[in-house]
Design a protein around this motif. Structure first.
Motif, PDB file in Angstrom:
ATOM      1  N   ASP A   1       0.828  -1.204   0.000  1.00 40.91           N
ATOM      2  CA  ASP A   1       0.000   0.000   0.000  1.00 40.91           C
ATOM      3  C   ASP A   1       0.864   1.256   0.000  1.00 40.91           C
ATOM      4  OD1 ASP A   1      -2.739   1.063   0.096  1.00 40.91           O
ATOM      5  OD2 ASP A   1      -2.108   1.918   2.008  1.00 40.91           O
TER       6      ASP A   1
ATOM      7  N   ARG B   1       1.596   2.207  -3.523  1.00 37.98           N
ATOM      8  CA  ARG B   1       0.446   2.874  -4.165  1.00 37.98           C
ATOM      9  C   ARG B   1       0.354   4.345  -3.736  1.00 37.98           C
ATOM     10  NH1 ARG B   1      -2.661  -2.181  -2.198  1.00 37.98           N
ATOM     11  NH2 ARG B   1      -2.498  -3.611  -3.977  1.00 37.98           N
ATOM     12  N   ARG B   2       0.539   4.582  -2.438  1.00 33.73           N
ATOM     13  CA  ARG B   2       0.456   5.956  -1.937  1.00 33.73           C
ATOM     14  C   ARG B   2       1.594   6.818  -2.487  1.00 33.73           C
ATOM     15  NH1 ARG B   2      -3.287   6.631   1.922  1.00 33.73           N
ATOM     16  NH2 ARG B   2      -4.210   4.765   2.844  1.00 33.73           N
TER      17      ARG B   2
ATOM     18  N   ALA C   1       0.764   7.738  -6.015  1.00 31.65           N
ATOM     19  CA  ALA C   1      -0.253   8.800  -6.035  1.00 31.65           C
ATOM     20  C   ALA C   1       0.368  10.146  -5.692  1.00 31.65           C
ATOM     21  CB  ALA C   1      -1.379   8.461  -5.060  1.00 31.65           C
TER      22      ALA C   1
ATOM     23  N   ARG D   1      -8.259  13.233  -5.909  1.00 30.09           N
ATOM     24  CA  ARG D   1      -7.462  12.212  -5.217  1.00 30.09           C
ATOM     25  C   ARG D   1      -8.013  10.816  -5.493  1.00 30.09           C
ATOM     26  NH1 ARG D   1      -7.960  15.752  -0.797  1.00 30.09           N
ATOM     27  NH2 ARG D   1      -9.352  14.264   0.253  1.00 30.09           N
TER      28      ARG D   1
ATOM     29  N   ARG E   1      -6.100   7.623  -7.410  1.00 31.87           N
ATOM     30  CA  ARG E   1      -5.955   6.312  -6.761  1.00 31.87           C
ATOM     31  C   ARG E   1      -6.666   5.211  -7.552  1.00 31.87           C
ATOM     32  NH1 ARG E   1      -4.464   6.118  -1.315  1.00 31.87           N
ATOM     33  NH2 ARG E   1      -4.447   3.863  -1.686  1.00 31.87           N
TER      34      ARG E   1
ATOM     35  N   ILE F   1      -4.432   4.225 -10.462  1.00 33.79           N
ATOM     36  CA  ILE F   1      -3.305   3.395 -10.025  1.00 33.79           C
ATOM     37  C   ILE F   1      -3.769   1.950  -9.836  1.00 33.79           C
ATOM     38  CG2 ILE F   1      -1.710   2.966  -8.104  1.00 33.79           C
ATOM     39  CD1 ILE F   1      -1.554   6.051  -7.821  1.00 33.79           C
ATOM     40  N   THR F   2      -4.951   1.771  -9.252  1.00 27.60           N
ATOM     41  CA  THR F   2      -5.514   0.427  -9.108  1.00 27.60           C
ATOM     42  C   THR F   2      -5.752  -0.216 -10.466  1.00 27.60           C
ATOM     43  OG1 THR F   2      -6.585   1.066  -7.035  1.00 27.60           O
ATOM     44  CG2 THR F   2      -7.431  -0.893  -8.143  1.00 27.60           C
TER      45      THR F   2
END
Length: 217
Positions: free
Chosen positions: A131, A134-135, A138, A155, A159, A162-163
């Motif tokens: 995670d 991923r952050r 972002a 935001r 996100r 990205i998923t």
């Protein structure tokens, strides 16, 4: 007699060098085999060292080694999106995706096991590491967008994209790495612009961003 070439002098590795060597060996194995199929003996053989030496550096056994290797891979993935803030944004995003997809290609089995979960090696710590990637991705994208205070819709859109990139990467591996990677990259960039355009219909902040991107192409 022909003089023999001198034998290279043996150099003892420092603690950090040895640790990096073991992590590289583990990553090479985890890249192509699920973590539960890799033993410490495998890592020792890959690195050309003894099993006790692996334990000396990773006394917590395979789980500790796996988490350390995962952090190393996560650091590399974070760097994929660390692109200089120069030139058109979509071109920057394309270069970042080139690095990301190259990592996926090189670490195909390990990447699948990492993101799909279900491994016996998976813990709350490994999930937190993933995670964190991923952050970080972002945050990098937000920095490229140059939006000082992004609202919740923007935001969420970033996100979500990205998923989608993660999901597309896994499907790409399942499909035998088809379509060609450059086509996949361009498609993902187009999807990024498309989801921003949809969000722009409901969010003035994103609408201004889409207008700026259109002028930047």
């Amino acid at each position: 007699m022909t003089p023999q070439a001198p034998t290279p002098a043996y150099r003892r590795l420092s603690v950090e060098e040895r640790r990096v060597q073991l992590l590289d060996a583990a990553l090479a194995l985890f890249a192509h085999r699920p973590p539960e199929e890799v033993s410490l003996d495998d890592v020792a053989e890959q690195a050309g060292v003894s099993r006790p030496l692996v334990y000396r550096y990773f006394p917590g056994g395979k789980q500790q080694l796996y988490e350390a290797a995962l952090r190393s891979a996560a650091d590399e993935l974070r760097l994929c999106f660390d692109e200089p803030r120069e030139g058109p944004l979509l071109a920057r995003l394309s270069r970042a995706l080139d690095r990301y997809l190259a990592f996926v290609d090189e670490h195909d089995t390990g990447f699948s096991a990492l993101l799909r979960g279900g491994s016996v090696a998976e813990t709350s710590r490994t999930s937190s590491i993933v995670d964190g990637v991923r952050r970080a991705a972002a945050d990098h994208i937000m920095s490229h967008l140059a939006v000082a205070e992004p609202g919740p819709r923007l935001r969420m859109t970033v996100r979500m994209w990205i998923t989608a990139v993660e999901a597309a990467s896994l499907i790409w591996l399942d499909e035998g790495k088809q379509p060609p990677v450059d086509e996949l990259r361009d498609w993902l960039v187009e999807q990024f612009l498309a989801v921003l355009t949809v969000t722009a219909r409901r969010d003035p902040q994103t609408a201004a961003l889409v207008e700026a991107l259109a002028a930047d192409v």
